[in-house]
Write a protein that holds these residues in place. Structure first.
Motif: not given
Length: 581
Positions: A565-579
């Motif tokens: 695959t190629g690189s993807l640009i994403g609009l992202y949300a998570t309720a399990e952040n580990d950063i």
């Protein structure tokens, strides 16, 4: 496309094992449940993607020219068919959802995306699939004998394997998959003018007969059109190894059969999908052979030229032919446009060339010299790329305020439907965060747009106040779950922070962070100049402040991250952040 020699069953087992040990493995039902439970959904608006590749700035189009690739970004393994004056083209989609983008044209220059072939969970079962598994090498064919379109492919997920779907009208949806009982990959259909039909595909040699790594064969089966199945016992090897077995050719695959002047032509890719990729041709008096290779193979390749040539296009192959306007043939094929460090972030793209079939064998015109980025249009055709709904190419700007319904086809999910986590509102796009993050081998709450240039910037406005350290929303640059950048808003203590993190081989490192006032909308931006990426933010849509300095695009390239695959640009949300900032 080169598959490391695995058969469907073996590769599927391997992917299933990887998925089992992956974080937070979910079924589609549990993903839906996550969406319903979401309370803190970030709002995204005013998305803008702007390409600025030097090659297009230095080579503006004349009135009788158009650019190739015609489909920029990760649109590999093109297959094309024709009904009357209508041309239809499809591409591999791996674990993307919906799957198999389909395009329509009347002139082979201007293309409009009309949807996806596999747009339902009953068709596409990739929810725990590796990013480069899922759907491989779809082949679209129109059967004039029953006025029906067929798309045949290999689905490396959901226990499906080789399958076919069909329709009377490609713009009105496709059937559920019909499983086909044979091994191997890269199947294609051929419909003879006498009503008979055949499936050809790549397979391993008979057990114990493999002579070297990459030794493959091409098989043919009779196909029962009435019952949509291969006829048991009719399978036959028609190519062993490739054009010359004594030279140990590798990865013969992507076969297609064409009929012209009473003879049958078998065209295949050979040499793997990297630098030795090529297209070769054979001829026979019968559809099941024997097939004799042309004495001028390959008929398309870029493997003989200096590695440091300007505006390099490389890895060409995996082609399909169609008779174009006025009886002139054209071929679509995949290729890459690496950046200045020879890295491939835009993925395998769809190119096109005219084909000279005035002699016995077809030859891609200028397909055996370094490829150029511009072509002459067929007589009387004008390039309308980016206008009136036609797919853009060259340098272009794509804007989306998410006010239109349905969502633009260029937005995709990975491993699951977009509709499970997005809501279109008057203010913009809301993403309901799943309880798994971008590193999970499951459907994540991320809406993706393909990177289509080596030099680009993408900006989006986000309105979001994270509620806890487990909340994060922003943008990602994503090659796969173990290779990506995350640039998003999260919380530390009672304060909101923007954080930039790099994940390489599954290990995440924080590159930079900064405390911000999340009560006001922010503009997040990623900018790439070849291999150099920068992530920045703004509070006034004008002055942008960088976080983390300049970072390498290495982990977004297939030569580091692997896969197809190629690189993807994403609009992202998570309720399990580990950063953690």
């Amino acid at each position: 496309m080169k598959r490391k020699g695995f058969k469907i069953t073996l590769l599927h087992k391997s992917l299933t094992m990887l998925s089992t040990v992956a974080m937070c493995m979910l079924s589609p039902a549990s993903a839906q449940q996550n969406n319903k439970a979401a309370k803190n959904a970030p709002l995204f608006s005013q998305f803008e993607y702007k390409g600025n590749d030097r090659v297009y700035n230095e080579n503006p189009l004349k009135d009788d020219e158009f650019y190739t690739p015609v489909l920029q970004g990760c649109y590999p393994d093109p297959s094309i068919t024709r009904k009357g004056d209508d041309y239809y083209l499809v591409n591999s989609s791996f674990a993307f959802f919906p799957g198999v983008p389909i395009f329509h044209s009347r002139d082979l220059v201007n293309w409009r995306q009309i949807g996806h072939v596999l747009d339902r969970t009953s068709q596409l079962k990739v929810y725990d699939s590796g990013i480069s598994a899922g759907i491989y090498a779809p082949a679209i064919k129109y059967n004039p004998n029953n006025d029906t379109f067929y798309m045949i492919t290999t689905q490396f997920s959901g226990g499906i394997g080789n399958m076919v779907v069909k329709t009377k009208d490609p713009e009105k949806g496709w059937s559920d998959p019909i499983k086909l009982q044979f091994e191997g990959i890269d199947p294609s259909l051929f419909f003879d003018d006498n009503g008979k039909a055949y499936v050809i595909h790549n397979d391993a040699p008979p057990k114990g007969k493999a002579l070297y790594e990459g030794h493959r064969v091409i098989k043919i089966w009779e196909y029962d059109v009435q019952n949509d199945k291969v006829v048991p016992g009719t399978d036959k090897i028609i190519v062993d190894g490739g054009t010359d077995l004594s030279q140990k050719p590798i990865w013969i695959e992507g076969p297609h059969i064409y009929k012209k002047n009473g003879k049958y032509y078998l065209m295949c890719a050979e040499g793997g999908t990297g630098g030795w990729h090529s297209e070769v041709i054979f001829v026979s008096d019968k559809p099941d052979g024997p097939f004799i290779p042309a004495n001028n193979n390959p008929i398309l390749t870029q493997r003989y030229f200096p590695a440091n040539r300007a505006n390099k296009i490389d890895w060409t192959g995996h082609a399909d032919l169609v008779e174009g306007p006025g009886g002139k043939y054209y071929g679509v094929f995949l290729g890459i446009r690496p950046n200045e460090k020879n890295r491939v972030t835009t993925g395998r793209e769809t190119f096109i060339l005219p084909v000279d079939w005035s002699g016995e064998f077809p030859v891609f015109e200028n397909g055996l010299v370094p490829l150029k980025t511009k072509l002459k249009t067929p007589g009387g055709v004008k390039s309308l790329a980016g206008q009136n709904g036609f797919f853009p190419n060259g340098n272009f700007t794509f804007r989306d305020d998410f006010a239109k319904k349905p969502l633009d086809y260029r937005w995709i999910g990975v491993r699951g439907p977009r509709e499970d986590f997005i809501t279109l509102t008057k203010e913009g796009l809301k993403i309901s965060p799943y309880k798994q993050n971008i590193k999970a081998v499951v459907s994540t709450s991320t809406l993706f747009y393909r990177q289509q240039h080596n030099t680009f910037n993408a900006t989006v406005t986000i309105k979001y106040v994270p509620g806890s350290e487990k909340d994060l929303a922003g943008i990602v640059c994503y090659q796969r779950e173990t290779f990506n950048y995350v640039f998003g808003l999260t919380k530390k203590g009672s304060e909101s922070y923007l954080v930039l993190a790099r994940t390489e081989r599954g290990k995440t490192t924080v590159i930079g962070s900064e405390k911000v006032d999340a009560r006001k909308p922010l503009q997040l931006q990623v900018e790439a100049k070849g291999d150099n990426y920068q992530f920045s933010y703004s509070t006034d849509k004008q002055q942008f402040k960088n976080i983390g300095g300049t970072v390498s695009g290495d982990i977004l390239s297939t030569d580091v991250a692997g896969g197809f695959t190629g690189s993807l640009i994403g609009l992202y949300a998570t309720a399990e952040n580990d950063i953690t900032p």
